[in-house]
Scaffold this active site. Structure first.
Site, short mmCIF file in Angstrom:
data_model
loop_
_atom_site.label_atom_id
_atom_site.label_comp_id
_atom_site.label_asym_id
_atom_site.label_seq_id
_atom_site.Cartn_x
_atom_site.Cartn_y
_atom_site.Cartn_z
N GLY A 17 -5.11 -44.99 47.05
CA GLY A 17 -3.71 -45.31 46.84
C GLY A 17 -3.21 -46.39 47.77
O GLY A 17 -2.51 -47.33 47.36
N GLU A 36 -6.13 -47.99 59.29
CA GLU A 36 -7.10 -46.98 58.84
C GLU A 36 -7.93 -46.56 60.05
O GLU A 36 -8.59 -47.38 60.67
CB GLU A 36 -8.00 -47.57 57.74
N CYS A 44 -12.42 -40.91 48.27
CA CYS A 44 -13.15 -41.13 47.02
C CYS A 44 -14.40 -41.98 47.23
O CYS A 44 -15.48 -41.63 46.77
CB CYS A 44 -12.22 -41.79 45.99
N CYS A 49 -15.65 -38.74 45.32
CA CYS A 49 -16.08 -39.03 43.94
C CYS A 49 -17.33 -39.90 43.84
O CYS A 49 -18.25 -39.58 43.09
CB CYS A 49 -14.99 -39.76 43.16
N LYS A 52 -20.58 -38.46 45.52
CA LYS A 52 -20.86 -37.22 44.77
C LYS A 52 -21.48 -37.55 43.41
O LYS A 52 -22.48 -36.95 43.01
CB LYS A 52 -19.55 -36.44 44.61
N TYR A 100 -14.15 -53.22 49.56
CA TYR A 100 -12.73 -52.86 49.73
C TYR A 100 -12.12 -53.70 50.84
O TYR A 100 -10.99 -54.19 50.72
CB TYR A 100 -12.58 -51.36 50.04
N ALA A 116 -2.36 -45.03 63.15
CA ALA A 116 -0.97 -45.48 63.31
C ALA A 116 -0.05 -44.26 63.20
O ALA A 116 -0.30 -43.35 62.41
CB ALA A 116 -0.60 -46.50 62.25
N TYR A 179 -13.50 -27.40 41.74
CA TYR A 179 -14.25 -28.63 41.43
C TYR A 179 -15.47 -28.78 42.35
O TYR A 179 -16.60 -28.94 41.89
CB TYR A 179 -13.38 -29.86 41.69
N ILE A 180 -15.18 -28.77 43.66
CA ILE A 180 -16.24 -29.13 44.61
C ILE A 180 -17.33 -28.07 44.62
O ILE A 180 -18.53 -28.39 44.62
CB ILE A 180 -15.63 -29.35 46.02
N GLU A 183 -19.46 -28.51 41.44
CA GLU A 183 -20.22 -29.76 41.42
C GLU A 183 -21.39 -29.67 42.41
O GLU A 183 -22.53 -30.01 42.07
CB GLU A 183 -19.30 -30.92 41.75
N GLY A 264 -10.15 -25.89 48.46
CA GLY A 264 -8.96 -26.72 48.32
C GLY A 264 -8.82 -27.72 49.46
O GLY A 264 -9.60 -27.71 50.42
N ASP A 305 -2.94 -38.04 47.57
CA ASP A 305 -3.12 -36.62 47.89
C ASP A 305 -2.13 -36.11 48.93
O ASP A 305 -1.85 -34.91 48.98
CB ASP A 305 -4.54 -36.38 48.41
N THR A 313 -8.08 -39.35 42.24
CA THR A 313 -8.08 -40.76 42.64
C THR A 313 -7.31 -41.67 41.67
O THR A 313 -6.48 -42.46 42.10
CB THR A 313 -9.54 -41.25 42.78
N HIS A 439 -23.11 -41.14 13.61
CA HIS A 439 -24.15 -40.12 13.50
C HIS A 439 -25.51 -40.68 13.88
O HIS A 439 -25.82 -41.81 13.50
CB HIS A 439 -24.19 -39.61 12.05
N GLU A 444 -19.39 -37.04 17.69
CA GLU A 444 -18.93 -36.97 16.30
C GLU A 444 -18.27 -35.62 15.99
O GLU A 444 -17.47 -35.50 15.07
CB GLU A 444 -20.07 -37.24 15.32
P1 NDP Z 1 -9.94 -26.55 43.95
O1 NDP Z 1 -8.48 -26.50 44.04
O2 NDP Z 1 -10.58 -27.15 42.76
O3 NDP Z 1 -10.52 -25.08 44.10
C1 NDP Z 1 -10.23 -24.30 45.23
C2 NDP Z 1 -10.99 -23.00 45.14
O4 NDP Z 1 -10.88 -22.32 46.37
C3 NDP Z 1 -10.45 -22.10 44.06
O5 NDP Z 1 -11.54 -21.44 43.47
C4 NDP Z 1 -9.55 -21.13 44.81
O6 NDP Z 1 -9.57 -19.85 44.26
C5 NDP Z 1 -10.21 -21.08 46.18
N1 NDP Z 1 -9.27 -20.99 47.29
C6 NDP Z 1 -8.12 -21.65 47.44
N2 NDP Z 1 -7.54 -21.34 48.60
C7 NDP Z 1 -8.35 -20.45 49.21
C8 NDP Z 1 -8.29 -19.73 50.43
N3 NDP Z 1 -7.26 -19.86 51.26
N4 NDP Z 1 -9.30 -18.90 50.73
C9 NDP Z 1 -10.34 -18.73 49.89
N5 NDP Z 1 -10.45 -19.38 48.71
C10 NDP Z 1 -9.46 -20.22 48.38
O7 NDP Z 1 -10.40 -27.23 45.33
P2 NDP Z 1 -11.71 -28.04 45.75
O8 NDP Z 1 -11.81 -27.84 47.21
O9 NDP Z 1 -12.88 -27.70 44.90
O10 NDP Z 1 -11.30 -29.53 45.46
C11 NDP Z 1 -10.11 -30.08 46.04
C12 NDP Z 1 -9.43 -31.03 45.09
O11 NDP Z 1 -10.14 -32.23 45.04
C13 NDP Z 1 -9.37 -30.54 43.65
O12 NDP Z 1 -8.23 -29.78 43.39
C14 NDP Z 1 -9.37 -31.81 42.87
O13 NDP Z 1 -8.04 -32.22 42.67
C15 NDP Z 1 -10.10 -32.79 43.76
N6 NDP Z 1 -11.46 -33.01 43.25
C16 NDP Z 1 -11.62 -33.58 42.04
C17 NDP Z 1 -12.89 -33.79 41.54
C18 NDP Z 1 -13.04 -34.40 40.19
O14 NDP Z 1 -12.07 -34.97 39.69
N7 NDP Z 1 -14.20 -34.28 39.54
C19 NDP Z 1 -14.09 -33.45 42.28
C20 NDP Z 1 -13.81 -32.83 43.55
C21 NDP Z 1 -12.54 -32.63 44.01
P3 NDP Z 1 -8.75 -19.40 42.93
O15 NDP Z 1 -8.10 -20.63 42.38
O16 NDP Z 1 -9.78 -18.82 42.01
O17 NDP Z 1 -7.78 -18.40 43.43
#
Ligand code: NDP
Length: 450
Positions: A17, A36, A44, A49, A52, A100, A116, A179-180, A183, A264, A305, A313, A439, A444
């Site tokens: 961003g 920075e 990213c 991203c 990964k 970049y 900063a 997500y993470i 993946e 998260g 973010d 991203t 096809h 499809e």
């Molecule tokens: P996510 O928000 O995808 O998932 C977080 C997971 O952790 C959920 O399963 C949640 O459980 C659990 N959780 C959340 N808080 C806690 C806590 N305090 N204690 C224990 N478990 C917890 O987060 P990620 O870390 O996987 O990724 C972060 C962000 O990065 C994503 O939200 C996404 O926006 C971005 N990202 C995008 C990608 C892509 O576009 N392909 C790839 C990687 C990251 P539950 O929800 O089941 O309660």
């Protein structure tokens, strides 16, 4: 008026961003500086991203090389070298970081490679002590992995460290089901690790369509990944042999070679001096902004973010672009449309989605039609790989408009990106039906739903 300040725009954070906003603002004639403290490119490019996706490509070869035999290939002495992949990925990250930096330099953006802090309404102070003033300040400091609070959490890694491991862990526990987690589970599993995912709730990938989530769960389990639900980290201790003993709620203690948390990401707002100028923060520490990315202070903006709107991203890039055009461009200010954002999970196989899930559509619209294609891709059939893809189309019964598309299967993100245009444009099921299929393809199925 502008000359009263050292810069027209001072951006804190050179991620997706911040770089976009700085470059575009400079293109509009603004005098721009960006600070920075780590590497230009942000999460990213440096530790998200991009690297990964390269690991995902590397991981796919594990199955492709096995499947190749069904297509007549004999491959002897197959061997995987993690360090070779890791180092070539890091080499490319460094190349991109350079690009970049070049982009900023070619737009006459001054880059300060230090932290900063905001020290006055129009003033930032660099780590070196140098004070600079700017008419506008943009905060684009992103987010960082959230590490839950439990005894022994100093022993765990996050996705930041996963890119730099010395070796693929023999047994890895991944806490989180988002997500993470999914993946990296696919990546490490393909490289031979015994992967266990432990999530605090009873599901993975909350927010994605249930059918698609269930399919990923089934396929991941068939690949050998273990799932534990309602399982939160209670404690981790390091044993004499270097392995980690882990206690999860509802489970007996078990040993792993590495523990990664993917629970998260939290906005990076601490220590930026935001409180000194009165920038309002939300409950998760995120910067509260309006539709134009303006904070509670008129000349301070925030994108990406750090605002915790949609942590993706391409959204941060759009926000940076809209901010720079609106504040420095010749046209009228405009806001980013955060609706109908397509997304993907680069799991094995990947998931991609846009619009409402079946459940959301039922709640919102009442009467919907759901179309489903549950099929084994041709390549999997010949390879003897019993992995089925699932595509779902959610249609508003009253208008025939497509309100959601959800897919899991090979190349789902590549296919969905094009289909997302149609959903965003408000096309109907009849429009899809009127389109002739290509096809034989997997895509499809999108125009053949019955
Ligand atoms: P996510 O928000 O995808 O998932 C977080 C997971 O952790 C959920 O399963 C949640 O459980 C659990 N959780 C959340 N808080 C806690 C806590 N305090 N204690 C224990 N478990 C917890 O987060 P990620 O870390 O996987 O990724 C972060 C962000 O990065 C994503 O939200 C996404 O926006 C971005 N990202 C995008 C990608 C892509 O576009 N392909 C790839 C990687 C990251 P539950 O929800 O089941 O309660």
């Amino acid at each position: 008026m502008a000359d009263a300040y050292d810069y027209d725009l001072f951006t804190i954070g050179a991620g997706s961003g911040g770089v976009r906003a700085s470059r575009v603002a400079a293109g509009h004639g603004a005098r721009v500086a960006v600070a920075e403290e780590y590497r230009v490119g942000g999460t990213c490019v440096i530790r998200g991203c991009v690297p990964k996706k390269m690991l995902v490509y590397g991981a796919h070869f594990a199955e492709d090389l096995v499947d190749a035999e069904a297509f007549g290939w004999t491959i002897e002495n197959k061997r995987f070298d993690w360090r070779a992949l890791r180092d070539s990925v890091q080499g490319d990250v460094t190349r991109l970081e350079g690009l970049y930096g070049e982009t900023l330099a070619s737009h006459n953006v001054t880059v300060f490679h230090e932290r900063a802090t905001i020290t006055g309404p129009h003033e930032v102070t660099l780590a070196s002590g140098r004070r600079l003033t700017a008419r506008f300040i943009l905060v684009a400091t992103g987010a960082r992995p959230h590490v839950p609070d439990f005894p022994g959490n100093e022993h765990v890694i996050t996705s930041n460290e996963a890119f730099h491991l010395e070796a693929v862990p023999r047994r890895i526990l991944i806490a989180g089901g988002g997500y993470i987690a999914n993946e990296f589970a696919g990546i490490f599993n393909a490289f031979g690790a015994k992967v266990t995912i432990a999530n605090r709730s009873e599901t993975i990938l909350r927010g994605y369509d249930e059918g698609v989530r269930d399919r990923l769960l089934q396929i991941s389990m068939a690949k050998g990944i273990t799932f534990l639900f309602m399982a939160e980290l209670e404690w981790v201790t390091k044993q004499d042999d270097g392995t980690l003993l882990v206690k999860l709620t509802g489970q007996e203690p078990a040993a792993y070679d590495a523990v990664m948390v993917a629970t998260g990401r939290v906005p990076n707002t601490e220590g930026l001096g935001l409180e000194t100028v009165g920038v309002e923060l939300g409950p998760r520490g995120e910067i509260v902004v309006d539709a134009y990315s303006k904070t509670s202070i008129d000349h301070i903006y925030a994108v990406g973010d750090v605002t915790d709107r949609v942590q993706l991203t391409p959204v941060a890039i759009r926000e940076g672009q809209a901010f720079a055009d609106s504040v420095f461009g010749p046209g009228a200010p405009y806001a980013v449309d955060h609706s109908c954002v397509p997304s993907a999970v680069f799991s094995h196989p990947p998931i991609a989605a846009v619009g409402l899930t079946e459940g959301e559509a039922r709640n919102k619209l009442g009467s919907i039609r759901v179309y489903q294609a549950d099929f084994r891709p041709m390549k999997n059939v010949l390879a003897g790989r019993n992995e089925r893809s699932l595509y779902k189309m959610i249609v508003d019964a009253a208008t025939d408009r497509i309100v959601g598309l959800h897919m899991i299967g090979p190349e789902a993100p590549e296919i969905l990106q094009a289909a997302a245009i149609a959903v965003k444009a408000g096309l109907t099921k009849a429009d899809f039906d009127a389109t002739i299929a290509i096809h034989p393809t997997m895509a499809e199925e999108l125009v053949l739903f019955k």
